[in-house]
Design a protein around this motif. Structure first.
Motif, PDB file in Angstrom:
ATOM      1  N   LEU A 138       0.682  -1.335   0.695  1.00 32.64           N
ATOM      2  CA  LEU A 138      -0.434  -0.455   0.010  1.00 32.64           C
ATOM      3  C   LEU A 138       1.118   1.214  -0.443  1.00 32.64           C
ATOM      4  O   LEU A 138       0.772   2.262  -0.725  1.00 32.64           O
ATOM      5  CB  LEU A 138      -1.146   0.185   1.390  1.00 32.64           C
ATOM      6  CG  LEU A 138      -1.605   1.197   1.112  1.00 32.64           C
ATOM      7  CD1 LEU A 138      -2.808   1.629   0.605  1.00 32.64           C
ATOM      8  CD2 LEU A 138      -2.694   0.675   2.908  1.00 32.64           C
ATOM      9  N   CYS A 139       1.514   1.273   0.684  1.00 29.69           N
ATOM     10  CA  CYS A 139       2.657   2.837   1.003  1.00 29.69           C
ATOM     11  C   CYS A 139       4.295   2.721  -0.175  1.00 29.69           C
ATOM     12  O   CYS A 139       3.563   4.274  -0.126  1.00 29.69           O
ATOM     13  CB  CYS A 139       3.800   2.628   1.967  1.00 29.69           C
ATOM     14  SG  CYS A 139       2.863   2.665   3.910  1.00 29.69           S
ATOM     15  N   GLU A 154       1.594   5.689  10.647  1.00 31.18           N
ATOM     16  CA  GLU A 154       1.412   5.620  11.762  1.00 31.18           C
ATOM     17  C   GLU A 154       0.546   4.726  13.606  1.00 31.18           C
ATOM     18  O   GLU A 154       1.650   4.205  13.922  1.00 31.18           O
ATOM     19  CB  GLU A 154       0.651   7.131  11.772  1.00 31.18           C
ATOM     20  CG  GLU A 154       0.351   7.962  13.766  1.00 31.18           C
ATOM     21  CD  GLU A 154       2.200   8.018  14.248  1.00 31.18           C
ATOM     22  OE1 GLU A 154       1.997   8.200  15.474  1.00 31.18           O
ATOM     23  OE2 GLU A 154       2.484   8.322  13.096  1.00 31.18           O
ATOM     24  N   PRO A 155       0.083   4.346  13.227  1.00 30.22           N
ATOM     25  CA  PRO A 155       0.343   2.451  13.993  1.00 30.22           C
ATOM     26  C   PRO A 155       0.508   2.321  13.310  1.00 30.22           C
ATOM     27  O   PRO A 155       0.862   1.128  14.677  1.00 30.22           O
ATOM     28  CB  PRO A 155      -1.766   2.523  13.424  1.00 30.22           C
ATOM     29  CG  PRO A 155      -1.401   2.841  11.847  1.00 30.22           C
ATOM     30  CD  PRO A 155      -1.138   4.339  11.983  1.00 30.22           C
ATOM     31  N   ALA A 156       1.401   1.595  12.283  1.00 27.29           N
ATOM     32  CA  ALA A 156       2.574   0.418  12.051  1.00 27.29           C
ATOM     33  C   ALA A 156       3.959   1.094  13.276  1.00 27.29           C
ATOM     34  O   ALA A 156       4.141   0.172  14.094  1.00 27.29           O
ATOM     35  CB  ALA A 156       3.295   0.291  10.716  1.00 27.29           C
ATOM     36  N   CYS A 157       4.185   2.098  13.428  1.00 29.20           N
ATOM     37  CA  CYS A 157       5.012   2.906  13.842  1.00 29.20           C
ATOM     38  C   CYS A 157       4.692   2.349  15.502  1.00 29.20           C
ATOM     39  O   CYS A 157       5.836   1.627  16.277  1.00 29.20           O
ATOM     40  CB  CYS A 157       5.141   4.206  13.563  1.00 29.20           C
ATOM     41  SG  CYS A 157       5.474   4.515  12.422  1.00 29.20           S
ATOM     42  N   GLN A 158       3.639   2.801  15.906  1.00 35.86           N
ATOM     43  CA  GLN A 158       3.366   2.270  16.967  1.00 35.86           C
ATOM     44  C   GLN A 158       2.586   1.277  17.728  1.00 35.86           C
ATOM     45  O   GLN A 158       3.118   0.196  18.675  1.00 35.86           O
ATOM     46  CB  GLN A 158       1.713   3.062  17.513  1.00 35.86           C
ATOM     47  CG  GLN A 158       1.434   4.054  17.403  1.00 35.86           C
ATOM     48  CD  GLN A 158       2.039   5.326  18.230  1.00 35.86           C
ATOM     49  OE1 GLN A 158       2.816   4.745  19.750  1.00 35.86           O
ATOM     50  NE2 GLN A 158       3.418   5.990  17.761  1.00 35.86           N
ATOM     51  N   LEU A 159       2.625   0.089  17.148  1.00 31.13           N
ATOM     52  CA  LEU A 159       2.563  -2.031  16.795  1.00 31.13           C
ATOM     53  C   LEU A 159       3.807  -1.900  17.082  1.00 31.13           C
ATOM     54  O   LEU A 159       4.449  -3.096  18.222  1.00 31.13           O
ATOM     55  CB  LEU A 159       1.422  -2.193  15.618  1.00 31.13           C
ATOM     56  CG  LEU A 159      -0.421  -1.725  15.882  1.00 31.13           C
ATOM     57  CD1 LEU A 159      -0.410  -2.092  14.666  1.00 31.13           C
ATOM     58  CD2 LEU A 159      -0.650  -2.409  17.253  1.00 31.13           C
ATOM     59  N   GLU A 206      10.715  -0.998  12.455  1.00 33.13           N
ATOM     60  CA  GLU A 206      11.327   0.661  10.819  1.00 33.13           C
ATOM     61  C   GLU A 206      10.765   0.850  10.150  1.00 33.13           C
ATOM     62  O   GLU A 206      10.461   1.460   9.056  1.00 33.13           O
ATOM     63  CB  GLU A 206      12.901  -0.008  10.192  1.00 33.13           C
ATOM     64  CG  GLU A 206      14.433   0.241  11.426  1.00 33.13           C
ATOM     65  CD  GLU A 206      15.548   0.283  11.251  1.00 33.13           C
ATOM     66  OE1 GLU A 206      15.348   0.173  10.036  1.00 33.13           O
ATOM     67  OE2 GLU A 206      16.690   0.165  11.748  1.00 33.13           O
ATOM     68  N   TRP A 207       9.170   1.163  10.465  1.00 35.32           N
ATOM     69  CA  TRP A 207       8.182   1.821   9.638  1.00 35.32           C
ATOM     70  C   TRP A 207       9.099   3.175   9.420  1.00 35.32           C
ATOM     71  O   TRP A 207       8.124   3.938   8.671  1.00 35.32           O
ATOM     72  CB  TRP A 207       6.427   1.325  10.473  1.00 35.32           C
ATOM     73  CG  TRP A 207       6.085   0.400  10.150  1.00 35.32           C
ATOM     74  CD1 TRP A 207       6.578  -0.769  10.806  1.00 35.32           C
ATOM     75  CD2 TRP A 207       6.041  -0.757   8.529  1.00 35.32           C
ATOM     76  NE1 TRP A 207       5.978  -2.158   9.977  1.00 35.32           N
ATOM     77  CE2 TRP A 207       5.536  -1.837   8.798  1.00 35.32           C
ATOM     78  CE3 TRP A 207       5.934  -0.413   7.556  1.00 35.32           C
ATOM     79  CZ2 TRP A 207       5.094  -2.355   7.790  1.00 35.32           C
ATOM     80  CZ3 TRP A 207       5.309  -0.903   6.052  1.00 35.32           C
ATOM     81  CH2 TRP A 207       4.851  -1.941   6.742  1.00 35.32           C
TER      82      TRP A 207
END
Length: 273
Positions: free
Chosen positions: A34-35, A52-57, A62-63
């Motif tokens: 997707l990105c 953003e949610p991937a960086c939190q999870l 290294e998202w």
């Protein structure tokens, strides 16, 4: 729809572990695709939002690197630098390691833009050296690792440098070999990634068996070997705390092994051969 680890309260159960890894892989691969499409289309703000949610999870996957690319494409270099600095601080404080070589290269790029400095020839030369942007330890096949071991053995005869061989093993949590194929495959893949991320570029490693990895640690000493394993163990279990029990290790000085005429024996008290 994805909200993180599958049934975290049951993460120690084999079937939950396998499903959790499977779902995470689907999420990661889908988000990467997707990105990629959003960036190719120039929708950098959307890519920032989805990352953003991937960086939190998964802050250690290294998202943030995708977000840095988007910030630079939007000419938001101060935001890109801040993203890098926050990530570097997190990696150092939690795992005792630095971000990947790719993120460090991103930092060089955005710093040069921010300060309006032309690229120096030394920087260009450095970029030409190696196309592998992953950084960390150098993974090689078992035959190549054997050749590296033999070369290092010859070198230390001349310069006396300290080199250690580490065997990192996946167990069933009770010190015995892991005998469940699906679980072993999931743990083995994560261990390979962990070793890649946690060790230096000057260290090399290989997969010795389905459950074992050999690591050649150059320029370290006996005391540091336990610290290195502790770093590997912490990174390996960063998302699943129960995984810590599945790792074990042994170390041996390359110089001492080469001087021995008798078979190698393992000392169970200090985990050395």
């Amino acid at each position: 729809m994805y909200s993180g680890e599958f049934l975290p309260e049951l993460s120690g159960d084999e079937w939950v572990l396998v499903e959790s890894v499977h779902y995470k892989n689907i999420y990661s691969e889908s988000l990467q695709e997707l990105c990629k499409l959003l960036i190719e289309r120039g929708d950098y703000e959307e890519a920032l939002r989805f990352c953003e949610p991937a960086c939190q999870l998964y802050p250690f996957d290294e998202w943030q690197s995708v977000r840095i690319d988007c910030y630079m494409a939007l000419n938001r270099y101060k935001d890109a630098v801040q993203e890098y600095e926050n990530t570097a601080k997190l990696f150092f404080e939690e795992l005792g390691i630095r971000p990947s070589e790719h993120m460090m290269q991103q930092f060089e790029q955005m710093s040069s833009r921010l300060n309006y400095k032309p690229q120096e020839l030394g920087d260009i030369k450095e970029r030409l050296k190696d196309d592998d942007v992953r950084g960390g330890a150098f993974y090689c096949s078992l035959p190549s690792f054997r050749d590296s071991y033999r070369l290092v053995s010859r070198i230390i005869e001349r310069n006396g440098q300290s080199v250690y061989l580490m065997l990192c093993s996946i167990t069933n949590g009770k010190g015995m070999p892991m005998d469940k194929p699906d679980k072993l495959e999931a743990l083995s893949g994560e261990l390979q990634n962990t070793i890649q991320q946690c060790l230096r570029k000057g260290d090399s490693f290989t997969k010795y068996s389905p459950s074992q990895f050999l690591i050649l640690l150059v320029g370290t000493n006996k005391e540091n070997c336990s610290m290195i394993f502790d770093r590997i163990q912490r990174y390996f279990s960063r998302e699943h705390k129960s995984w810590k029990q599945y790792l074990d290790y042994f170390v041996s000085s390359v110089a001492e092994v080469d001087r021995q005429d008798s078979p190698i024996q393992f000392n169970t008290e200090n985990k050395t051969w």
